[in-house]
Scaffold this motif. Sequence first.
Motif, PDB file in Angstrom:
ATOM      1  N   TYR A  15       0.943  -0.886  -0.368  1.00  9.36           N
ATOM      2  CA  TYR A  15       0.079   0.092   0.008  1.00  9.36           C
ATOM      3  C   TYR A  15       0.973   0.805  -0.008  1.00  9.36           C
ATOM      4  O   TYR A  15       0.731   1.978  -0.656  1.00  9.36           O
ATOM      5  CB  TYR A  15      -1.127  -0.202   1.509  1.00  9.36           C
ATOM      6  CG  TYR A  15      -2.036   1.232   1.055  1.00  9.36           C
ATOM      7  CD1 TYR A  15      -3.195   1.112   0.665  1.00  9.36           C
ATOM      8  CD2 TYR A  15      -1.547   2.213   1.944  1.00  9.36           C
ATOM      9  CE1 TYR A  15      -4.003   1.960   0.373  1.00  9.36           C
ATOM     10  CE2 TYR A  15      -2.275   3.870   1.676  1.00  9.36           C
ATOM     11  CZ  TYR A  15      -3.214   3.104   1.228  1.00  9.36           C
ATOM     12  OH  TYR A  15      -4.149   4.247   1.475  1.00  9.36           O
ATOM     13  N   THR A  16       1.846   1.075   0.817  1.00 12.51           N
ATOM     14  CA  THR A  16       3.286   2.419   1.073  1.00 12.51           C
ATOM     15  C   THR A  16       3.217   2.471  -0.088  1.00 12.51           C
ATOM     16  O   THR A  16       3.913   3.532  -1.077  1.00 12.51           O
ATOM     17  CB  THR A  16       3.465   2.246   1.828  1.00 12.51           C
ATOM     18  OG1 THR A  16       3.313   2.525   2.760  1.00 12.51           O
ATOM     19  CG2 THR A  16       4.441   3.159   2.140  1.00 12.51           C
TER      20      THR A  16
ATOM     21  N   THR B  93       1.171   3.999  -3.131  1.00 15.19           N
ATOM     22  CA  THR B  93       0.423   5.294  -2.894  1.00 15.19           C
ATOM     23  C   THR B  93       1.971   6.524  -2.729  1.00 15.19           C
ATOM     24  O   THR B  93       1.934   7.440  -3.516  1.00 15.19           O
ATOM     25  CB  THR B  93      -0.050   5.946  -1.786  1.00 15.19           C
ATOM     26  OG1 THR B  93      -0.734   4.145  -1.287  1.00 15.19           O
ATOM     27  CG2 THR B  93      -0.736   6.624  -1.297  1.00 15.19           C
ATOM     28  N   TRP B  94       2.948   6.107  -2.478  1.00 17.60           N
ATOM     29  CA  TRP B  94       3.836   6.878  -2.771  1.00 17.60           C
ATOM     30  C   TRP B  94       4.879   6.954  -4.315  1.00 17.60           C
ATOM     31  O   TRP B  94       4.646   7.750  -4.665  1.00 17.60           O
ATOM     32  CB  TRP B  94       5.322   6.933  -1.418  1.00 17.60           C
ATOM     33  CG  TRP B  94       4.879   7.814  -0.329  1.00 17.60           C
ATOM     34  CD1 TRP B  94       4.432   6.844   0.809  1.00 17.60           C
ATOM     35  CD2 TRP B  94       4.664   8.851  -0.191  1.00 17.60           C
ATOM     36  NE1 TRP B  94       4.394   7.631   1.313  1.00 17.60           N
ATOM     37  CE2 TRP B  94       4.788   8.895   1.541  1.00 17.60           C
ATOM     38  CE3 TRP B  94       5.085   9.880  -0.887  1.00 17.60           C
ATOM     39  CZ2 TRP B  94       4.759  10.099   1.829  1.00 17.60           C
ATOM     40  CZ3 TRP B  94       5.524  11.058  -0.351  1.00 17.60           C
ATOM     41  CH2 TRP B  94       5.226  11.239   1.643  1.00 17.60           C
TER      42      TRP B  94
ATOM     43  N   ILE C 219       2.473   6.371  -6.937  1.00 16.80           N
ATOM     44  CA  ILE C 219       1.955   7.886  -7.419  1.00 16.80           C
ATOM     45  C   ILE C 219       1.980   9.197  -7.471  1.00 16.80           C
ATOM     46  O   ILE C 219       2.152   9.690  -8.181  1.00 16.80           O
ATOM     47  CB  ILE C 219       0.597   6.977  -6.831  1.00 16.80           C
ATOM     48  CG1 ILE C 219       0.109   6.126  -8.369  1.00 16.80           C
ATOM     49  CG2 ILE C 219      -0.777   8.071  -7.643  1.00 16.80           C
ATOM     50  CD1 ILE C 219      -1.636   4.885  -7.686  1.00 16.80           C
ATOM     51  N   ALA C 220       2.670   9.146  -5.924  1.00 14.32           N
ATOM     52  CA  ALA C 220       2.539  10.394  -5.203  1.00 14.32           C
ATOM     53  C   ALA C 220       3.592  11.019  -6.160  1.00 14.32           C
ATOM     54  O   ALA C 220       3.793  12.655  -5.950  1.00 14.32           O
ATOM     55  CB  ALA C 220       3.077  10.420  -4.267  1.00 14.32           C
TER      56      ALA C 220
ATOM     57  N   HIS D 260      -7.695   1.959  -4.915  1.00 21.54           N
ATOM     58  CA  HIS D 260      -7.126   2.331  -3.451  1.00 21.54           C
ATOM     59  C   HIS D 260      -6.036   3.193  -2.969  1.00 21.54           C
ATOM     60  O   HIS D 260      -6.091   2.481  -1.634  1.00 21.54           O
ATOM     61  CB  HIS D 260      -7.137   0.495  -3.418  1.00 21.54           C
ATOM     62  CG  HIS D 260      -8.695  -0.420  -3.242  1.00 21.54           C
ATOM     63  ND1 HIS D 260      -9.640  -0.133  -2.394  1.00 21.54           N
ATOM     64  CD2 HIS D 260      -8.661  -1.436  -4.550  1.00 21.54           C
ATOM     65  CE1 HIS D 260     -10.327  -1.680  -2.052  1.00 21.54           C
ATOM     66  NE2 HIS D 260     -10.342  -2.088  -3.615  1.00 21.54           N
ATOM     67  N   TYR D 261      -5.821   2.940  -4.238  1.00 18.65           N
ATOM     68  CA  TYR D 261      -4.160   3.750  -3.407  1.00 18.65           C
ATOM     69  C   TYR D 261      -3.314   5.028  -4.321  1.00 18.65           C
ATOM     70  O   TYR D 261      -2.975   5.534  -3.604  1.00 18.65           O
ATOM     71  CB  TYR D 261      -3.071   2.515  -4.970  1.00 18.65           C
ATOM     72  CG  TYR D 261      -2.862   1.500  -4.464  1.00 18.65           C
ATOM     73  CD1 TYR D 261      -2.635   0.574  -3.022  1.00 18.65           C
ATOM     74  CD2 TYR D 261      -3.281   0.051  -5.322  1.00 18.65           C
ATOM     75  CE1 TYR D 261      -2.713  -0.953  -2.458  1.00 18.65           C
ATOM     76  CE2 TYR D 261      -3.745  -0.762  -5.048  1.00 18.65           C
ATOM     77  CZ  TYR D 261      -2.644  -1.340  -3.599  1.00 18.65           C
ATOM     78  OH  TYR D 261      -2.963  -2.737  -3.117  1.00 18.65           O
ATOM     79  N   TYR D 262      -4.196   5.248  -4.777  1.00 20.03           N
ATOM     80  CA  TYR D 262      -4.719   6.761  -5.662  1.00 20.03           C
ATOM     81  C   TYR D 262      -5.213   8.300  -4.694  1.00 20.03           C
ATOM     82  O   TYR D 262      -6.175   8.082  -4.667  1.00 20.03           O
ATOM     83  CB  TYR D 262      -5.307   6.584  -7.106  1.00 20.03           C
ATOM     84  CG  TYR D 262      -4.952   8.172  -7.537  1.00 20.03           C
ATOM     85  CD1 TYR D 262      -4.043   9.055  -8.096  1.00 20.03           C
ATOM     86  CD2 TYR D 262      -6.364   9.618  -7.533  1.00 20.03           C
ATOM     87  CE1 TYR D 262      -3.351   9.873  -8.858  1.00 20.03           C
ATOM     88  CE2 TYR D 262      -5.946  10.481  -8.486  1.00 20.03           C
ATOM     89  CZ  TYR D 262      -4.164  11.142  -8.439  1.00 20.03           C
ATOM     90  OH  TYR D 262      -4.388  11.977  -9.288  1.00 20.03           O
ATOM     91  N   HIS D 263      -4.037   8.941  -3.849  1.00 21.12           N
ATOM     92  CA  HIS D 263      -4.098  10.043  -3.186  1.00 21.12           C
ATOM     93  C   HIS D 263      -3.976  10.932  -3.580  1.00 21.12           C
ATOM     94  O   HIS D 263      -2.893  11.191  -3.467  1.00 21.12           O
ATOM     95  CB  HIS D 263      -4.052   9.337  -1.478  1.00 21.12           C
ATOM     96  CG  HIS D 263      -4.682   8.008  -1.307  1.00 21.12           C
ATOM     97  ND1 HIS D 263      -5.529   7.595  -0.133  1.00 21.12           N
ATOM     98  CD2 HIS D 263      -3.991   6.739  -0.763  1.00 21.12           C
ATOM     99  CE1 HIS D 263      -5.912   6.816  -0.210  1.00 21.12           C
ATOM    100  NE2 HIS D 263      -4.406   5.563  -0.589  1.00 21.12           N
TER     101      HIS D 263
ATOM    102  N   VAL E 255      -0.819  13.647  -1.420  1.00 23.91           N
ATOM    103  CA  VAL E 255       0.052  12.959  -0.156  1.00 23.91           C
ATOM    104  C   VAL E 255       1.070  13.227  -0.005  1.00 23.91           C
ATOM    105  O   VAL E 255       1.314  13.515   1.300  1.00 23.91           O
ATOM    106  CB  VAL E 255      -0.679  11.419  -0.044  1.00 23.91           C
ATOM    107  CG1 VAL E 255       0.493  11.319  -1.210  1.00 23.91           C
ATOM    108  CG2 VAL E 255      -0.293  10.229   1.395  1.00 23.91           C
TER     109      VAL E 255
END
Length: 65
Positions: free
Chosen positions: A21-22, A25-26, A28-29, A51-54, A57
């Motif tokens: 997950y980390t 997420t990172w 993509i960030a 689920h992973y695109y925030h 972040v």
Amino acid sequence: MVRELEVLGKLPYLKPYLKRYTFATWAIAFGITPDRVALWIGDEVTTVLRHYYHVRVVDSECPDF
């Protein structure tokens, strides 16, 4: 260093999912495209986006405790 902390029992157990997950997420960030992240983690692009695109972040601030 990390192994030393592990031997001393100073690292809590983290489930592999949390690492995934980390990473996703990172990635993509930091500008890696969702289709590339999906390829790397072996998932569908729609799942990565769900689920992973925030948004922002990296720009979010951590509260001062």
